[in-house]
Motif scaffolding. Structure first.
Motif, PDB file in Angstrom:
ATOM      1  N   ILE A  80       0.877  -1.176   0.000  1.00  0.00           N
ATOM      2  CA  ILE A  80       0.000   0.000   0.000  1.00  0.00           C
ATOM      3  C   ILE A  80       0.911   1.222   0.000  1.00  0.00           C
ATOM      4  CG2 ILE A  80      -0.191  -0.075   2.557  1.00  0.00           C
ATOM      5  CD1 ILE A  80      -3.030   1.149   2.169  1.00  0.00           C
ATOM      6  N   SER A  81       0.566   2.205  -0.818  1.00  0.00           N
ATOM      7  CA  SER A  81       1.459   3.346  -0.964  1.00  0.00           C
ATOM      8  C   SER A  81       0.710   4.659  -1.133  1.00  0.00           C
ATOM      9  CB  SER A  81       2.395   3.141  -2.165  1.00  0.00           C
ATOM     10  OG  SER A  81       3.154   4.313  -2.374  1.00  0.00           O
ATOM     11  N   PHE A 109       5.553 -11.231  -8.706  1.00  0.00           N
ATOM     12  CA  PHE A 109       6.427 -10.095  -8.393  1.00  0.00           C
ATOM     13  C   PHE A 109       7.693 -10.641  -7.724  1.00  0.00           C
ATOM     14  CE2 PHE A 109       2.507  -7.113  -7.590  1.00  0.00           C
ATOM     15  CZ  PHE A 109       2.212  -7.145  -8.946  1.00  0.00           C
ATOM     16  N   HIS A 110       8.841 -10.094  -8.074  1.00  0.00           N
ATOM     17  CA  HIS A 110      10.103 -10.693  -7.616  1.00  0.00           C
ATOM     18  C   HIS A 110      10.201 -10.895  -6.095  1.00  0.00           C
ATOM     19  CE1 HIS A 110      14.384 -11.111  -6.688  1.00  0.00           C
ATOM     20  NE2 HIS A 110      14.342 -11.921  -7.726  1.00  0.00           N
ATOM     21  N   PRO A 111       9.857  -9.898  -5.260  1.00  0.00           N
ATOM     22  CA  PRO A 111      10.007 -10.103  -3.808  1.00  0.00           C
ATOM     23  C   PRO A 111       9.052 -11.166  -3.245  1.00  0.00           C
ATOM     24  CG  PRO A 111       8.920  -8.013  -4.260  1.00  0.00           C
ATOM     25  CD  PRO A 111       9.428  -8.522  -5.566  1.00  0.00           C
ATOM     26  N   ASN A 112       8.021 -11.520  -4.006  1.00  0.00           N
ATOM     27  CA  ASN A 112       7.061 -12.523  -3.523  1.00  0.00           C
ATOM     28  C   ASN A 112       7.437 -13.934  -3.943  1.00  0.00           C
ATOM     29  OD1 ASN A 112       5.594 -10.485  -2.345  1.00  0.00           O
ATOM     30  ND2 ASN A 112       4.157 -10.275  -4.052  1.00  0.00           N
ATOM     31  N   PRO A 168       0.072  -2.932  -7.022  1.00  0.00           N
ATOM     32  CA  PRO A 168       1.128  -2.746  -8.024  1.00  0.00           C
ATOM     33  C   PRO A 168       2.438  -3.386  -7.565  1.00  0.00           C
ATOM     34  CG  PRO A 168       0.740  -0.693  -6.835  1.00  0.00           C
ATOM     35  CD  PRO A 168      -0.284  -1.677  -6.340  1.00  0.00           C
ATOM     36  N   ASP A 169       3.288  -3.686  -8.514  1.00  0.00           N
ATOM     37  CA  ASP A 169       4.612  -4.248  -8.216  1.00  0.00           C
ATOM     38  C   ASP A 169       5.499  -3.149  -7.615  1.00  0.00           C
ATOM     39  OD1 ASP A 169       6.759  -5.952  -8.108  1.00  0.00           O
ATOM     40  OD2 ASP A 169       6.944  -6.242 -10.282  1.00  0.00           O
ATOM     41  N   GLY A 170       6.521  -3.565  -6.893  1.00  0.00           N
ATOM     42  CA  GLY A 170       7.535  -2.612  -6.429  1.00  0.00           C
ATOM     43  C   GLY A 170       7.346  -2.135  -5.002  1.00  0.00           C
ATOM     44  N   LEU A 171       6.359  -2.686  -4.274  1.00  0.00           N
ATOM     45  CA  LEU A 171       6.083  -2.172  -2.927  1.00  0.00           C
ATOM     46  C   LEU A 171       6.625  -3.064  -1.807  1.00  0.00           C
ATOM     47  CD1 LEU A 171       2.435  -0.800  -3.377  1.00  0.00           C
ATOM     48  CD2 LEU A 171       4.617   0.413  -3.582  1.00  0.00           C
ATOM     49  N   VAL A 172       7.095  -4.259  -2.138  1.00  0.00           N
ATOM     50  CA  VAL A 172       7.575  -5.177  -1.095  1.00  0.00           C
ATOM     51  C   VAL A 172       9.103  -5.104  -1.025  1.00  0.00           C
ATOM     52  CG1 VAL A 172       7.626  -7.564  -0.301  1.00  0.00           C
ATOM     53  CG2 VAL A 172       5.597  -6.707  -1.494  1.00  0.00           C
ATOM     54  N   PRO A 173       9.643  -4.875   0.177  1.00  0.00           N
ATOM     55  CA  PRO A 173      11.103  -4.745   0.305  1.00  0.00           C
ATOM     56  C   PRO A 173      11.839  -6.006  -0.149  1.00  0.00           C
ATOM     57  CG  PRO A 173      10.015  -4.036   2.326  1.00  0.00           C
ATOM     58  CD  PRO A 173       8.958  -4.666   1.465  1.00  0.00           C
ATOM     59  N   GLU A 174      13.047  -5.804  -0.658  1.00  0.00           N
ATOM     60  CA  GLU A 174      13.903  -6.905  -1.104  1.00  0.00           C
ATOM     61  C   GLU A 174      15.156  -6.923  -0.223  1.00  0.00           C
ATOM     62  OE1 GLU A 174      13.399  -9.019  -3.719  1.00  0.00           O
ATOM     63  OE2 GLU A 174      12.540  -7.916  -5.422  1.00  0.00           O
ATOM     64  N   PRO A 175      15.788  -8.086  -0.070  1.00  0.00           N
ATOM     65  CA  PRO A 175      16.963  -8.158   0.809  1.00  0.00           C
ATOM     66  C   PRO A 175      18.167  -7.393   0.275  1.00  0.00           C
ATOM     67  CG  PRO A 175      16.623 -10.240  -0.355  1.00  0.00           C
ATOM     68  CD  PRO A 175      15.417  -9.388  -0.633  1.00  0.00           C
ATOM     69  N   PHE A 176      18.146  -7.023  -1.015  1.00  0.00           N
ATOM     70  CA  PHE A 176      19.246  -6.227  -1.568  1.00  0.00           C
ATOM     71  C   PHE A 176      18.955  -4.728  -1.547  1.00  0.00           C
ATOM     72  CE2 PHE A 176      16.697  -8.223  -4.920  1.00  0.00           C
ATOM     73  CZ  PHE A 176      16.181  -7.114  -5.574  1.00  0.00           C
ATOM     74  N   HIS A 177      17.809  -4.341  -0.984  1.00  0.00           N
ATOM     75  CA  HIS A 177      17.535  -2.908  -0.811  1.00  0.00           C
ATOM     76  C   HIS A 177      18.385  -2.336   0.313  1.00  0.00           C
ATOM     77  CE1 HIS A 177      13.242  -3.195  -2.762  1.00  0.00           C
ATOM     78  NE2 HIS A 177      14.214  -3.128  -3.659  1.00  0.00           N
ATOM     79  N   THR A 178      18.703  -1.056   0.212  1.00  0.00           N
ATOM     80  CA  THR A 178      19.467  -0.382   1.273  1.00  0.00           C
ATOM     81  C   THR A 178      18.535  -0.084   2.446  1.00  0.00           C
ATOM     82  OG1 THR A 178      18.925   1.808   0.429  1.00  0.00           O
ATOM     83  CG2 THR A 178      20.926   0.752  -0.462  1.00  0.00           C
ATOM     84  N   PRO A 179      19.111   0.148   3.637  1.00  0.00           N
ATOM     85  CA  PRO A 179      18.271   0.586   4.756  1.00  0.00           C
ATOM     86  C   PRO A 179      17.413   1.801   4.396  1.00  0.00           C
ATOM     87  CG  PRO A 179      20.418  -0.047   5.586  1.00  0.00           C
ATOM     88  CD  PRO A 179      20.500  -0.122   4.077  1.00  0.00           C
TER      89      PRO A 179
END
Ligand code: HEM
Ligand SMILES: *[C@@H]1O[C@H](CO)[C@@H](O)[C@H](O)[C@H]1NC(C)=O
Length: 367
Positions: A80-81, A109-112, A168-179
């Motif tokens: 949700i954004s 979606f990739h993070p899922n 929409p895609d792009g809302l779930v954090p990924e382990p390669f995201h920065t803090p």
């Protein structure tokens, strides 16, 4: 709200009539003739609970399905954004069941990655019980977690509105995201509530977790040495110096871990060492009360993102009170304070005993 008021009015009347009715006697008997509920809307959860415990969670274990069900709550709710909405775009509905209703879209979606598995395992339960999809996902996660000794009794609500369109895609954090990326995303999803400190609280969930898809050559690689216990070992072990990979790493989002068989996410590593969060991370070490209370608090708010709490009925009573934590906080065998990468500048690392025996290796979590 109205029904709560009504309930307390009824019990007041009973008191004035000289009856011995306590407020708990205002509970309703469910149609099953066995369970009492504070609100009739909770009745459908009793048979669902018993079915899930028996047939998804292996008779009430903190098993892989329990872990995956807890992960699913996050991946549904966090999508949700308000920031997207402000740009005139659809921002997703939060804890609205969209990840299961539109699983053919969202689980791609990739993070899922990997969540198609638990969505399909949960689907027959959804079909044989009369519960909304959004409510079901959060309930299954709270129930699964309750099988992990040391976990809090997590909130269970019913009455959420189910999604009519996919997030929409792009809302779930990924382990390669920065803090920074993770902090910004969680703050956006929660209208500023989930700040870096509460992000640490949310990550307590990784104490009952393993990865199947970060390194697919070693599925089930746990994030700490006690993935069946909701304890503070995760916060100890993420602070140890990394020396090896569980499989053929490094994979994207993976960094060196301290124990054979253990998986360390780059995001957990970085947030444990970030100057904004390092002391908060360390403060969980050896503080089971904090592990318990803070996760209970943030899960409540996570589980209703995008929903209006005034429209929901609190059925937390249906979730069993988890067993107390097993074991004491320790350094894994072969490790000591010398292996800690101290990141909190204000407070020294707590003194802990070291487990006896040969250097700890962590077995994979399997079904
Ligand atoms: C905020 C940043 C987060 C990131 C980047 C992240 C990332 C990940 C990744 C990459 C995995 C491994 C998935 C796999 O390969 O099978 C995982 C597992 C897991 N995550 Fe997170 N996560 C985050 C937050 C959370 C939160 C807030 C929860 C709370 C519900 C959570 C609960 C879990 C659980 C329970 C698992 C274990 C699943 C299993 O054992 O099958 N995560 N997470
Ligand atoms: C554990 O955490 C709680 C909550 O933050 C705090 O009040 C308490 O002082 C901590 N206990 C110890 C022994 O550090």
């Amino acid at each position: 709200m109205v029904s709560k008021l009504l309930a307390s009015f009824v019990s007041l009347v009973a008191l004035f009539q000289g009856a011995s009715a306590a407020p708990s006697d205002t509970r309703v008997l469910c149609p099953d003739g066995r369970n009492f509920a504070s609100n009739a809307a909770c009745c459908a959860l009793f048979p669902l609970r018993d079915d899930l415990q028996k047939n998804l969670f292996d008779g009430g274990r903190c098993n892989e399905e329990a872990h995956e069900s807890l992960r699913l709550t996050f991946h549904d709710a966090i999508a949700i954004s308000p920031a997207l909405e402000a740009q005139g775009k659809f921002g997703g509905g939060g804890a609205d069941g969209s990840i299961a209703i539109f699983s053919h879209i969202e689980t791609n979606f990739h993070p899922n990655i990997g969540l198609d598995d638990i969505v399909e395992k949960q689907r027959p339960f959804l079909q044989r019980h009369n519960v909304g999809v959004a409510d079901f996902i959060q309930f299954a996660g709270a129930l699964g977690a309750s099988n992990c000794p040391g976990a809090p009794q997590l909130a269970a609500f019913v009455g959420r509105k189910d999604a009519t369109r996919p997030a929409p895609d792009g809302l779930v954090p990924e382990p390669f995201h920065t803090p920074d990326q993770i902090f910004d995303r969680l703050a956006d999803a929660s209208n500023g509530e989930f700040d870096p400190i509460l992000t640490v609280w949310l990550l307590t969930a990784h104490t009952v977790a393993a990865a199947d898809d970060v390194d697919p050559t070693v599925p089930g690689s746990p994030f700490d040495s006690t993935p069946g216990v909701f304890d503070s070992q995760f916060f100890v072990e993420t602070q140890l110096r990394g020396t090896l990979f569980p499989g053929d790493g490094p994979n994207k989002g993976e960094v060196l871990s301290p124990l054979r068989g253990e998986m360390r996410l780059q995001s957990d590593f970085a947030i444990a060492r970030d100057s904004r969060t390092a002391c908060e991370w360390q403060s969980f070490v050896n503080n089971q009360t904090k592990v318990h209370d803070m996760f209970q608090f943030v899960f409540h708010d996570l589980s209703i993102l995008g929903q209006n709490i005034d429209d929901l009925v609190d059925c937390t009573e249906v979730i069993p009170v988890p067993k107390p934590v097993i074991g004491r906080t320790h350094f894994p065998a072969g490790m000591s304070a010398r292996d800690i990468e101290q990141a909190c500048q204000e407070t020294p690392f707590p003194t802990l005993p070291t487990d006896a025996g040969p250097k700890t290796a962590v077995p994979p979590v399997r079904d």
